[in-house]
Design a protein around this motif. Structure first.
Motif, mmCIF file in Angstrom:
data_model
loop_
_atom_site.group_PDB
_atom_site.id
_atom_site.type_symbol
_atom_site.label_atom_id
_atom_site.label_comp_id
_atom_site.label_asym_id
_atom_site.label_seq_id
_atom_site.Cartn_x
_atom_site.Cartn_y
_atom_site.Cartn_z
ATOM 1 N N SER A 54 0.646 -1.596 0.353
ATOM 2 C CA SER A 54 -0.491 -0.034 -0.318
ATOM 3 C C SER A 54 0.624 1.494 0.102
ATOM 4 O O SER A 54 2.075 1.093 0.447
ATOM 5 C CB SER A 54 -1.024 0.094 1.212
ATOM 6 N N GLY A 55 -0.160 1.707 -0.685
ATOM 7 C CA GLY A 55 1.105 2.969 -0.845
ATOM 8 C C GLY A 55 0.578 4.068 0.462
ATOM 9 O O GLY A 55 0.836 5.249 0.551
ATOM 10 N N TRP A 56 -0.762 4.198 1.181
ATOM 11 C CA TRP A 56 -1.437 5.440 1.838
ATOM 12 C C TRP A 56 -1.381 5.221 4.006
ATOM 13 O O TRP A 56 -1.646 5.407 3.921
ATOM 14 C CB TRP A 56 -2.573 5.061 1.704
ATOM 15 N N SER A 83 2.018 -1.856 -5.169
ATOM 16 C CA SER A 83 0.893 -1.738 -4.824
ATOM 17 C C SER A 83 0.089 -1.309 -5.037
ATOM 18 O O SER A 83 0.331 -0.528 -4.039
ATOM 19 C CB SER A 83 -0.239 -3.781 -4.146
ATOM 20 N N ASN A 84 -1.231 -0.615 -5.017
ATOM 21 C CA ASN A 84 -2.128 0.546 -4.133
ATOM 22 C C ASN A 84 -1.476 1.992 -4.867
ATOM 23 O O ASN A 84 -1.615 2.702 -3.819
ATOM 24 C CB ASN A 84 -2.712 -0.091 -3.192
ATOM 25 N N GLN A 135 3.456 8.284 -7.173
ATOM 26 C CA GLN A 135 3.806 7.132 -6.375
ATOM 27 C C GLN A 135 5.162 6.565 -7.385
ATOM 28 O O GLN A 135 6.014 6.354 -6.548
ATOM 29 C CB GLN A 135 2.809 6.561 -5.338
ATOM 30 N N LEU A 136 5.184 6.170 -8.369
ATOM 31 C CA LEU A 136 5.892 5.197 -8.694
ATOM 32 C C LEU A 136 6.605 6.129 -9.427
ATOM 33 O O LEU A 136 8.015 5.573 -9.102
ATOM 34 C CB LEU A 136 4.403 4.660 -10.243
ATOM 35 N N LEU A 179 -0.930 2.272 -15.983
ATOM 36 C CA LEU A 179 -0.227 0.881 -16.616
ATOM 37 C C LEU A 179 0.589 1.862 -17.545
ATOM 38 O O LEU A 179 1.463 1.296 -17.781
ATOM 39 C CB LEU A 179 -1.505 0.811 -17.487
ATOM 40 N N ASP A 180 0.269 2.812 -18.149
ATOM 41 C CA ASP A 180 1.287 3.944 -19.093
ATOM 42 C C ASP A 180 2.799 4.393 -18.471
ATOM 43 O O ASP A 180 3.680 4.197 -19.374
ATOM 44 C CB ASP A 180 0.212 5.341 -19.929
ATOM 45 N N ALA A 181 2.545 4.499 -17.697
ATOM 46 C CA ALA A 181 3.581 4.765 -16.902
ATOM 47 C C ALA A 181 4.143 3.737 -16.084
ATOM 48 O O ALA A 181 5.292 3.987 -16.611
ATOM 49 C CB ALA A 181 2.732 6.036 -15.290
#
Length: 311
Positions: free
Chosen positions: A146-148, A176-177, A182-183, A210-212
């Motif tokens: 999780s990123g949160w 994930s998430n 964040q990526l 997805l594109d990133a």
């Protein structure tokens, strides 16, 4: 899941040869369709899978059928999913990649009790314990689940995983998430091998992610990839049966199932897409793997893409 090398190759079956293979992190070769093991738990992802023996049999048959990546997480059970995988498959075949995740905790059977924890001590412990439960010295692919989390900054969480990678606890890092922002932030800290998110023929809210991911050279891993329910709109005119009516004729032309067409469409999006459908049926596992060999026409791809707006 012993030590892999860049020269490692997967089984030379129809499922994993040629255009139906993908590389994670530059050196882990696997098939284009993995297996999401989340459903091999109890109700609401809590506790043991009710029929442990059949779960073990399914995992073994899935690998025999050509599955070369299994996705799990420490919160599935919690812990029971990882232990089931070990019991079924350890010592692991050389060409089997097991991905797991850390960063969530559960306070009970209610799914609302799940929360994100990202402090360094917790993530270090989570990765070490996942490795122990899986019976490996190094985890091939470890996701920040999780990123949160609120107890550590996102950057610090990624930094902890980067440290674990340097220490040899994990081989490659996944997310994930997370958001596209964040990526990008994570890539400024360390290499990211994979990003997993909810994405399928009717739910495209993660198109930008997805594109990133593809642009970053990482693998995009859709979960629930064969779901046909539009988020928030399971109506007669916009629900799964309506989607089936649209995909059905395409499936009939290919002698395939609607789920196989949904997977084939995902695979057509990019060579960097690797769905991880989950099932408790070996027949469905075999059908999912066979979807790697389906080639949709440009017109079919376009008609499926037009089912829902890209976001």
């Amino acid at each position: 899941m012993t030590e892999h090398t860049p020269e490692h190759t997967t089984r030379t079956t129809g499922q994993t040869a040629g255009r139906t293979s993908i590389t994670l992190g530059g050196d882990l070769r696997t098939g284009r369709v993995g297996y999401g093991a989340m459903r091999l738990t109890g109700t609401h992802l809590w506790g043991e899978y009710p029929d442990r023996d059949s779960g073990i049999t399914l995992l073994r048959e899935a690998v025999e059928a050509g599955v070369t990546l299994i996705d799990t997480a420490d919160v599935y059970g919690p812990h029971t999913n990882e232990l089931l995988i070990r019991e079924a498959l350890h010592p692991y075949p050389e060409d089997l990649v097991i991905a797991t995740k850390g960063g969530f905790v559960r306070g009970g059977v209610d799914l609302s009790s799940i929360d994100a924890v990202g402090n360094a001590n917790y993530l270090r412990q989570s990765a070490q314990l996942s490795a122990r439960r899986l019976g490996v010295e190094r985890i091939d692919l470890y996701y920040l689940h999780s990123g949160w989390a609120q107890d550590a900054s996102f950057e610090d969480q990624v930094g902890t995983l980067a440290e674990l990678r340097r220490q040899g606890v994990i081989r490659h890092i996944g997310l994930s998430n997370v958001t596209t922002e964040q990526l990008r932030a994570a890539r400024g800290i360390t290499e990211i091998a994979a990003v997993t998110a909810h994405f399928n023929v009717v739910d495209r809210h993660e198109t930008a992610l997805l594109d990133a991911t593809v642009e970053a050279g990482a693998v995009f891993v859709p979960w629930q990839p064969v779901s046909l329910t539009r988020p928030g709109t399971p109506t007669d005119t916009d629900g799964p049966e309506a989607v089936r009516r649209l995909l059905g004729p395409i499936a009939a032309r290919h002698g395939a199932t609607v789920s196989q067409i949904a997977l084939a469409w995902l695979l057509s999006r990019s060579p960097a897409v690797m769905p991880i459908p989950g099932t408790t049926s070996i027949k469905h596992v075999q059908e999912n793997l066979a979807a790697q060999d389906l080639e949709l026409t440009p017109e079919e791809i376009r008609s499926i893409t037009d089912l829902t707006p890209e976001k």
